[in-house]
Write an enzyme that holds these catalytic residues in place. Structure first.
Site, mmCIF file in Angstrom:
data_model
loop_
_atom_site.group_PDB
_atom_site.id
_atom_site.type_symbol
_atom_site.label_atom_id
_atom_site.label_comp_id
_atom_site.label_asym_id
_atom_site.label_seq_id
_atom_site.Cartn_x
_atom_site.Cartn_y
_atom_site.Cartn_z
ATOM 1 N N LYS A 271 3.817 -25.323 17.810
ATOM 2 C CA LYS A 271 4.946 -25.847 17.024
ATOM 3 C C LYS A 271 4.653 -25.854 15.526
ATOM 4 C CE LYS A 271 5.206 -29.858 19.052
ATOM 5 N NZ LYS A 271 4.075 -29.678 20.000
ATOM 6 N N ARG B 282 9.681 -37.904 19.852
ATOM 7 C CA ARG B 282 8.737 -37.714 20.957
ATOM 8 C C ARG B 282 9.275 -38.333 22.248
ATOM 9 N NH1 ARG B 282 3.416 -36.205 19.520
ATOM 10 N NH2 ARG B 282 3.023 -36.361 17.295
ATOM 11 N N ARG C 39 -10.963 -23.113 22.024
ATOM 12 C CA ARG C 39 -11.090 -23.277 20.565
ATOM 13 C C ARG C 39 -12.468 -23.829 20.205
ATOM 14 N NH1 ARG C 39 -5.103 -25.358 18.695
ATOM 15 N NH2 ARG C 39 -5.767 -27.378 19.519
ATOM 16 N N ARG D 93 -13.927 -29.453 19.683
ATOM 17 C CA ARG D 93 -13.466 -30.775 19.251
ATOM 18 C C ARG D 93 -13.101 -31.612 20.474
ATOM 19 N NH1 ARG D 93 -8.625 -29.986 15.202
ATOM 20 N NH2 ARG D 93 -7.762 -29.658 17.247
ATOM 21 N N ARG E 217 -3.115 -35.259 27.394
ATOM 22 C CA ARG E 217 -2.035 -35.059 26.413
ATOM 23 C C ARG E 217 -0.843 -34.349 27.059
ATOM 24 N NH1 ARG E 217 -4.489 -32.105 21.442
ATOM 25 N NH2 ARG E 217 -2.439 -32.482 20.531
#
Length: 210
Positions: A13, A88, A123, A156, A167
């Site tokens: 996004k 949200r 990542r 991370r 999440r």
């Protein structure tokens, strides 16, 4: 054009909002950024938000909506804007409506949970200089070592599988119902994530007829 971008964490996004902002010549309103700016500038709503943040509490919806309303009254929003990161929840969407904030379209970037797990799980970030890599898409020349500075590459916490899964669960419970909310209002448009950033942008512009 007044837009909302919806999508799961890791759907891209933020990246798409930046590209669309350039293409359409309208600002991206990121909740996190305007919240920090309002606090820094000491606006009345910013000071309210700061009190909650200082106490380690979540900023309530009415304060968030107040900060967005303040931001949308600025001159650069007269020709339209892109909201990224809000609403949200259904409660926030209803509060935006109550505040008289209207939209031309709500674009949902569609992507599978599996793809997001692969994407975010791969990542890596350099501990020293902050350079970003991806074990599949943008691998370093030497595994675990930054090309730029030779620093150590780490995952991370946000990208750890259990964090990503948690999440995604929150997204499916709290945010995904917004698709039905905006579909009822005839505003929902869906664009499939194409893997490549440029192709996803093209898919979004196509559903917007832009």
């Amino acid at each position: 054009m007044k837009l909302i971008l919806l999508g799961a964490p890791g759907a891209g996004k933020g990246t798409q909002a930046e590209i669309l902002s350039d293409r359409l010549g309208i600002p991206t309103i990121s909740t996190g950024n305007i919240l920090r700016a309002a606090v820094k500038n000491g606006t009345p709503t910013g000071l309210k938000a700061k009190a909650f943040m200082d106490a380690g509490q979540l900023v309530p919806d009415e304060v968030i909506i107040g900060i967005i309303s303040e931001r949308l009254q600025e001159d650069d929003c007269k020709g339209g804007y892109i909201l990224d990161g809000v609403p949200r929840t259904i409660a926030q969407a209803e509060a935006l409506e109550k505040a008289g904030i209207a939209f031309d379209a709500v674009v949902s970037i569609e992507i599978s949970d599996e793809t997001i797990m692969e994407r975010m799980g791969g990542r890596r970030v350099c501990e020293s200089c902050g350079a970003s890599y991806h074990v599949v898409a943008v691998p370093p020349k030497q595994e675990g070592v930054c090309d730029r500075c030779g620093g150590k590459l780490v995952q991370r916490k946000d990208d750890a599988p259990e964090t990503v899964k948690s999440r995604l669960d929150v997204y499916h419970q709290e945010t995904e119902p917004l698709k039905a909310f905006y579909d009822k209002r005839g505003l929902l448009k869906t664009a499939e994530n194409q893997g490549a950033v440029e192709a996803t942008t093209a898919a979004i512009l196509k559903v917007l007829g832009a």
